[in-house]
Design an enzyme around this catalytic site. Structure first.
Site, mmCIF file in Angstrom:
data_model
loop_
_atom_site.group_PDB
_atom_site.id
_atom_site.type_symbol
_atom_site.label_atom_id
_atom_site.label_comp_id
_atom_site.label_asym_id
_atom_site.label_seq_id
_atom_site.Cartn_x
_atom_site.Cartn_y
_atom_site.Cartn_z
ATOM 1 N N LYS A 52 0.841 -1.207 0.000
ATOM 2 C CA LYS A 52 0.000 0.000 0.000
ATOM 3 C C LYS A 52 0.872 1.252 0.000
ATOM 4 O O LYS A 52 0.595 2.223 -0.710
ATOM 5 C CB LYS A 52 -0.940 -0.010 1.219
ATOM 6 C CG LYS A 52 -2.055 -1.035 1.090
ATOM 7 C CD LYS A 52 -2.881 -1.213 2.359
ATOM 8 C CE LYS A 52 -3.851 -2.385 2.188
ATOM 9 N NZ LYS A 52 -4.676 -2.648 3.368
ATOM 10 N N GLN A 96 -4.631 -1.417 9.583
ATOM 11 C CA GLN A 96 -4.553 -2.744 8.970
ATOM 12 C C GLN A 96 -5.131 -3.797 9.919
ATOM 13 O O GLN A 96 -4.781 -3.850 11.092
ATOM 14 C CB GLN A 96 -3.093 -3.071 8.618
ATOM 15 C CG GLN A 96 -2.903 -4.348 7.831
ATOM 16 C CD GLN A 96 -3.532 -4.313 6.434
ATOM 17 O OE1 GLN A 96 -3.644 -3.260 5.805
ATOM 18 N NE2 GLN A 96 -3.948 -5.461 5.945
ATOM 19 N N ASP A 119 -11.223 2.780 3.997
ATOM 20 C CA ASP A 119 -11.525 1.352 3.839
ATOM 21 C C ASP A 119 -13.030 1.107 3.694
ATOM 22 O O ASP A 119 -13.440 0.010 3.312
ATOM 23 C CB ASP A 119 -11.031 0.577 5.069
ATOM 24 C CG ASP A 119 -9.692 -0.099 4.822
ATOM 25 O OD1 ASP A 119 -9.419 -0.484 3.676
ATOM 26 O OD2 ASP A 119 -8.920 -0.231 5.791
HETATM 27 N N1 GUN Z 1 -6.901 -6.788 6.181
HETATM 28 C C1 GUN Z 1 -7.277 -7.553 5.133
HETATM 29 N N2 GUN Z 1 -7.840 -6.799 4.172
HETATM 30 C C2 GUN Z 1 -7.839 -5.535 4.630
HETATM 31 C C3 GUN Z 1 -8.297 -4.299 4.078
HETATM 32 O O1 GUN Z 1 -8.834 -4.191 2.980
HETATM 33 N N3 GUN Z 1 -8.093 -3.209 4.856
HETATM 34 C C4 GUN Z 1 -7.524 -3.279 6.086
HETATM 35 N N4 GUN Z 1 -7.414 -2.156 6.782
HETATM 36 N N5 GUN Z 1 -7.100 -4.399 6.621
HETATM 37 C C5 GUN Z 1 -7.260 -5.524 5.888
#
Ligand code: GUN
Length: 286
Positions: A52, A96, A119
């Site tokens: 990311k 996350q 998100d």
């Molecule tokens: N963990 C697995 N997928 C995601 C996601 O799309 N966003 C976040 N913040 N954590 C995750």
């Protein structure tokens, strides 16, 4: 059968976003900013966060990474998020998941202001989606919709079947398809006659996390098959929830794994961040 190329589409989206971040910077004299919070040492989460942050660099987004130890307290986490919430240089906050067990994920996530929830995980944003109002939508299902749109696959009046009902993928996916006037069925572990449900699908979205679960006998000829799964086979290869080789000749369109939905998730995160930044500036001006 036509292949839906998520890798190429995601690259195209990143190049479009680069123009938007440059124009933002020129207009407002600062960069679009994303804060990323990673707690603990989960190896998969470390890879996701690294990807990311790299994607932010490529698109002209400034990233603010906060790595907290596994032992961090809830109070310390909440106070970090409150300070990120107030910072005008930060337009999106991403925590996350999964979090270590001693932290209450709901409480921590709900400290993020809805406008910075890139998100799309907050109740406020999921509620807006359920009401077909404008809000931020979770990145993976949004990526699926973007692929369908860019490949000009129409949804109005079509039968869509979603396999899986997770908060992150299945549920928002079903709502998005419904908002585009598809007739939507959500299947899950308690569904009876799963095969018959799948056989009715014009559009089948698989998001259950079981390697090669969807086979030839579950697919209607000419169906569009979207594979959200990322699983590892015994020999260490990545594969989806769909048995690609087994079903491909029966589909009109299909997404491969890797190279299908996966790359779109980060592309849509970046899109959500740029959109949050543009909206924040509009609020400041008017
Ligand atoms: N963990 C697995 N997928 C995601 C996601 O799309 N966003 C976040 N913040 N954590 C995750």
């Amino acid at each position: 059968m036509k292949l839906i190329d998520g890798k190429q589409t995601a690259a195209q989206i990143r190049s479009e976003l680069k123009l938007r971040t440059a124009s933002f910077e020129q207009r407002y004299g600062k960069k679009v900013g994303l804060a990323v919070v990673l707690i603990g040492n989960d190896p998969a989460s470390q890879v996701y966060v690294r990807n990311k942050i790299t994607a932010c660099q490529e698109t002209g987004i400034r990233s603010f990474a906060h790595y907290l130890p596994e032992t961090v307290t809830e109070q310390e986490t909440l106070s970090l998020i409150r300070s990120l919430a107030e910072d005008d240089n930060i337009h999106g906050i991403l925590v996350q998941l999964p979090l270590p067990e001693h932290l209450n994920a709901d409480k921590i996530l709900s400290t993020i202001p809805a406008a910075k929830d890139v998100d799309g995980f907050l109740a406020e944003n999921i509620g807006k989606l359920a009401l077909s109002e404008e809000g931020t939508v979770a990145c993976t299902p949004l990526g699926v919709m973007e692929l369908l749109k860019r490949y000009q696959i129409s949804l109005c009046g079509k039968r869509a079947v979603v396999l899986g009902r997770s908060n992150i993928v299945g549920r928002p996916m079903a709502l998005l398809l419904l908002n585009e006037d598809a007739t939507v069925t959500v299947c899950h572990s308690k569904t009876q006659n799963l095969k018959e449900e799948c056989l009715r699908a014009d559009i089948l979205v698989a998001a259950i996390g079981k390697a090669k679960f969807v086979t030839n006998d579950m697919i209607k000829t000419g169906a569009v098959v979207i594979d959200v799964g990322i699983n590892r086979t015994d020999d260490g290869k990545i594969c989806g929830d769909v048995d690609f080789e087994n079903v491909k000749e029966k589909c009109s369109y299909i997404t491969p794994v890797p190279g299908g939905v996966g790359p779109m998730t980060i592309a849509m995160l970046l899109t959500n961040v740029v959109q949050a930044a543009e909206k924040a500036q509009c609020r400041n001006i008017y």
